[in-house]
Design an enzyme around this catalytic site. Sequence first.
Site, PDB file in Angstrom:
ATOM      1  CB  SER A  68      29.081  -4.309  62.522  1.00 53.56           C
ATOM      2  OG  SER A  68      29.625  -3.094  62.957  1.00 53.56           O
ATOM      3  N   PRO A  69      29.666  -5.092  65.687  1.00 51.45           N
ATOM      4  CG  PRO A  69      30.752  -3.540  67.022  1.00 51.45           C
ATOM      5  CD  PRO A  69      30.852  -4.232  65.700  1.00 51.45           C
ATOM      6  CE1 TYR A 116      26.595   4.230  74.574  1.00 57.36           C
ATOM      7  CE2 TYR A 116      27.801   3.425  72.655  1.00 57.36           C
ATOM      8  CZ  TYR A 116      26.604   3.579  73.355  1.00 57.36           C
ATOM      9  OH  TYR A 116      25.437   3.091  72.835  1.00 57.36           O
ATOM     10  NE  ARG A 160      21.570  -0.528  59.624  1.00 59.44           N
ATOM     11  CZ  ARG A 160      21.398   0.620  59.009  1.00 59.44           C
ATOM     12  NH1 ARG A 160      20.267   1.281  59.162  1.00 59.44           N
ATOM     13  NH2 ARG A 160      22.349   1.128  58.241  1.00 59.44           N
ATOM     14  CD  GLN A 198      32.162  -2.123  70.261  1.00 58.62           C
ATOM     15  OE1 GLN A 198      31.011  -2.350  70.634  1.00 58.62           O
ATOM     16  NE2 GLN A 198      32.449  -1.315  69.252  1.00 58.62           N
ATOM     17  NE  ARG A 238      32.458   0.431  65.276  1.00 62.60           N
ATOM     18  CZ  ARG A 238      31.335  -0.020  64.701  1.00 62.60           C
ATOM     19  NH1 ARG A 238      30.164   0.250  65.240  1.00 62.60           N
ATOM     20  NH2 ARG A 238      31.373  -0.741  63.615  1.00 62.60           N
TER      21      ARG A 238
HETATM   22  C1  LIG Z   1      20.818  -3.132  66.882  1.00 60.55           C
HETATM   23  C2  LIG Z   1      22.152  -2.458  66.762  1.00 60.55           C
HETATM   24  C3  LIG Z   1      23.029  -2.453  67.842  1.00 60.55           C
HETATM   25  C4  LIG Z   1      24.288  -1.847  67.742  1.00 60.55           C
HETATM   26  N1  LIG Z   1      25.180  -1.932  68.774  1.00 60.55           N
HETATM   27  C5  LIG Z   1      26.448  -1.505  68.623  1.00 60.55           C
HETATM   28  C6  LIG Z   1      27.447  -1.776  69.593  1.00 60.55           C
HETATM   29  O1  LIG Z   1      27.213  -2.450  70.577  1.00 60.55           O
HETATM   30  N2  LIG Z   1      28.683  -1.262  69.384  1.00 60.55           N
HETATM   31  C7  LIG Z   1      28.987  -0.535  68.273  1.00 60.55           C
HETATM   32  O2  LIG Z   1      30.119  -0.075  68.145  1.00 60.55           O
HETATM   33  N3  LIG Z   1      28.075  -0.307  67.327  1.00 60.55           N
HETATM   34  C8  LIG Z   1      26.822  -0.793  67.463  1.00 60.55           C
HETATM   35  N4  LIG Z   1      25.918  -0.613  66.455  1.00 60.55           N
HETATM   36  C9  LIG Z   1      26.345   0.061  65.199  1.00 60.55           C
HETATM   37  C10 LIG Z   1      26.747  -1.009  64.162  1.00 60.55           C
HETATM   38  O3  LIG Z   1      27.877  -1.761  64.584  1.00 60.55           O
HETATM   39  C11 LIG Z   1      27.064  -0.349  62.821  1.00 60.55           C
HETATM   40  O4  LIG Z   1      28.144   0.532  62.980  1.00 60.55           O
HETATM   41  C12 LIG Z   1      25.871   0.399  62.244  1.00 60.55           C
HETATM   42  O5  LIG Z   1      24.669  -0.347  62.390  1.00 60.55           O
HETATM   43  C13 LIG Z   1      26.063   0.700  60.751  1.00 60.55           C
HETATM   44  O6  LIG Z   1      26.228  -0.474  60.002  1.00 60.55           O
HETATM   45  P1  LIG Z   1      25.055  -1.102  59.072  1.00 60.55           P
HETATM   46  O7  LIG Z   1      24.640  -0.037  58.115  1.00 60.55           O
HETATM   47  O8  LIG Z   1      25.698  -2.283  58.393  1.00 60.55           O
HETATM   48  O9  LIG Z   1      23.928  -1.509  59.975  1.00 60.55           O
HETATM   49  C14 LIG Z   1      24.646  -1.202  66.546  1.00 60.55           C
HETATM   50  C15 LIG Z   1      23.741  -1.179  65.489  1.00 60.55           C
HETATM   51  C16 LIG Z   1      22.523  -1.818  65.553  1.00 60.55           C
HETATM   52  C17 LIG Z   1      21.605  -1.812  64.352  1.00 60.55           C
END
Ligand SMILES: Cc1cc2nc3c(=O)[nH]c(=O)nc-3n(C[C@H](O)[C@H](O)[C@H](O)COP(=O)(O)O)c2cc1C
Length: 777
Positions: free
Chosen positions: A426-427, A590, A732, A504, A638
């Site tokens: 995931s981004p 955003y 994460r 993205q 997204r």
């Molecule tokens: C450090 C960090 C940076 C993130 N940056 C982005 C991002 O640039 N673009 C985005 O769409 N989501 C971003 N997210 C959200 C993640 O892509 C994801 O949707 C969210 O962490 C939930 O997934 P998880 O439970 O597997 O961590 C970010 C999350 C984390 C933890």
Amino acid sequence: MKIVCVGGGPSGLYFALLMKRQNPAHEITVVERNRPYDTYGWGVVFSDQTLGNLQVADPTSAEQILGAFNHWDDIEVHIRGRTIRSGGHGFCGIGRKRLLNILQRRCEELGVELVFETDVQDVTELPACRGADLIIASDGLNSRVRTKYAATYRPDIDTRRCRFVWLGTKRRFDAFTFAFEETEWGWFQAHAYRFDEDTSTFIVETPEEVWRAAGLDRMEKEEAIAFCEKLFAKHLEGNALISNAAHLRGSSQWIRFPRVVCERWVHVGGPDGATPVVLMGDAAHTAHFSIGSGTKLALEDAIELERCVAKNPRDLASALRDYEAVRSVEVLRIQNAARNSTEWFENVSRYVNLPPEQFAYSLLTRSQRISHENLRLRDRNYVEEFEGWIAERAGAARHVGGGAIPPMFTPFTARSVTLKNRIVVSPMAQYSCVAGLPADYHLVHLGARAMGGAGLVVAEMTCVSPEARITPGCPGLWNDAQRAGWRRIVEFVHANTDAKIAIQLGHAGAKGSTRRAWDGIDQPLDDTDTEPNWPLISASPQQYLDGISDWSRAMTRADMDRVRDDFVAATKRAAEAGFDWLELHCAHGYLLSSFISPLTNLRTDEYGGSLENRLRYPLEVFAAVRAAWPEPLPISVRISAHDWVDGGITPDDAIEIARAFKTAGADLIDCSSGQVSKLEQPVFGRMFQTPFADRVRNEAGIATIAVGAISEADHVNSIIAAGRADLCAIARPHLANPAWTLLESAKIGYTAIDWPRQYRAGKAQLERNLERERAAR
Ligand SMILES: Cc1cc2nc3c(=O)[nH]c(=O)nc-3n(C[C@H](O)[C@H](O)[C@H](O)COP(=O)(O)O)c2cc1C
Ligand SMILES: Cc1cc2nc3c(=O)[nH]c(=O)nc-3n(C[C@H](O)[C@H](O)[C@H](O)COP(=O)(O)OP(=O)(O)OC[C@H]3O[C@@H](n4cnc5c(N)ncnc54)[C@H](O)[C@@H]3O)c2cc1C
């Protein structure tokens, strides 16, 4: 101790007999409005585990209950002329009447006083209650005692969407049977199970609107039963449906399930002002019949309270506190699973277009308590057969190396791009660029994750102009140096791995010009930062953090043109850099998201107001990006499928948003949520956003990416197999381990996965060690 149970259902009777067993000196009375051995209801269901608890609590009644039980292992799902059967589910059915008779007899044997035909109007006026040390409100779903002390118990009653009726039949079902039938008004389902030699419970259920459209609200009882008999004729094999609700007239036999939760379970008051009056069973809580737990919960409440009293024989107040603490947590757990199950049956029409194999799997895993691996433990053949079916549909071989391919490792194709498996990195913003330039840090970060086994690696939100950045550390794609930086990374991924790589693209809008996360997330830049704050734009003037963030100004049409063109220029550079896939960031508050959410879009022109208007600009950007992006390559979008704030975007809106992007040519919807408003109140939990991906996929008919608290292969397998999403994005866990996919495959014993050739020695060792651990377990 002097104890009075108001209500002689399973909870009141069982508690009475357990307490009498604990100490024959206890003086215990059960007051019941019905006559002895006179009751409603058909069969009740227990799992093998509940039977185990009964065995420990009172072996004598457990023996009798066990002797009267009908045990079955299989679940059968009938849909569109197909029957799908799976085994290992271990359930027992017993007639409610039979169960109550056993408990009544056991109460009498132990010396509990049973008082029948006494309808308690007011517990404070019941002579038996005078001088009682403990009063149990075991008076069922419509508990009068609960109503009387509602100010203490604070009940919350949620009346659900479906109408259902409890019926019986002499058809002997040899499996727990779910039958689905379509009518011109909508879908009906039956839940049927045998509970004695020749009788089965047969519950018919349908959403309220279908029930009304079919005219069942205006039918007499007999007519409605005839309707159900005709509808389910092929499942009844000539047997009638029987009602035992003789006292109910017209359509009143059809009820809507009330989900009851109480904040507190103990009221101190009663007839002499100081007696604890304690809720138990249906009076305290209900769990939807589709997970068959009402009677189980009632009996387990009784077991727990008896245990707590035994542990604190001289301190009843502590015992009651412990009882409430233990049982309210357990009940919440069951109610969560029951809610998923209730919602699944309320929305059957969402799933009926899945192929029958997948429909059945979705049903079996609906509560999210039964996972893929759990199903495999129940019935290995069923799961392997189904895995083969999933693999074949995904265009892969049914088996690899003698075993079935887990759903997580089946390929997925969008346009000309085939991902080797269903895992997406995931981004994740890394705030590690200078002047928006991706360099060595991103090469190592993204390169390592591409080598880690995921099918697709999505680079973090990459900004289409300097003012589009969230922080001074965010990457960009507004100049050729950045394009060259990205190209180096993409080339590394393509040369060294068989993963695909996505970018993205986004614009931070009102959430821009902030400090790197570790210096103060969402905080505006200050003197210690490398750059001064830059002006913010968004759909409407907005201050993301009240009193802290800089105000954004509303975009003019000229701003819209400029930003759209920035997106297009970045898209072209992304294609030149060699990316395989593009994701448009329309989530998390955003810029593009600020147009979609009514919380942040207060415009009065054609870009504000209705959802259609609010989508106009994001769709304009999407269309321009789509036109600039190579036709054979996919674009995902997204979205925040839920703002988690009253008045914000809801999952219903998400369906409309997805439909609009689908019509515009999007290939997938990446279903995230929140981060639009600081007032949000998200409900976190395992896979908590997956229901949004499920709804969008199965209602809007577009492929989806599920994301959020998906943390093991078992989650991914269940999501993909049930058709809740097409891909799973893992964020994460990939920070903890770039090779998350490789580790997870070894954990589930799937060895037919390619590792980077330089790392293969590690593969064999990891698999061996995990195999040993599994064998030891
Ligand atoms: C450090 C960090 C940076 C993130 N940056 C982005 C991002 O640039 N673009 C985005 O769409 N989501 C971003 N997210 C959200 C993640 O892509 C994801 O949707 C969210 O962490 C939930 O997934 P998880 O439970 O597997 O961590 C970010 C999350 C984390 C933890
Ligand atoms: C119509 C109906 C049919 C059901 N059928 C089934 C079924 O077939 N299978 C199944 O698994 N579950 C069934 N259930 C759910 C199941 O009965 C409950 O989850 C379970 O019985 C809970 O046990 P309980 O002891 O808490 O409450 P209950 O079993 O409801 O017992 C409460 C008792 O209190 C008595 N009572 C209520 N008010 C008073 C009063 N004021 N004075 C004196 N006595 C009073 C009632 O007569 C009843 O006997 C049914 C529920 C309903 C409402």
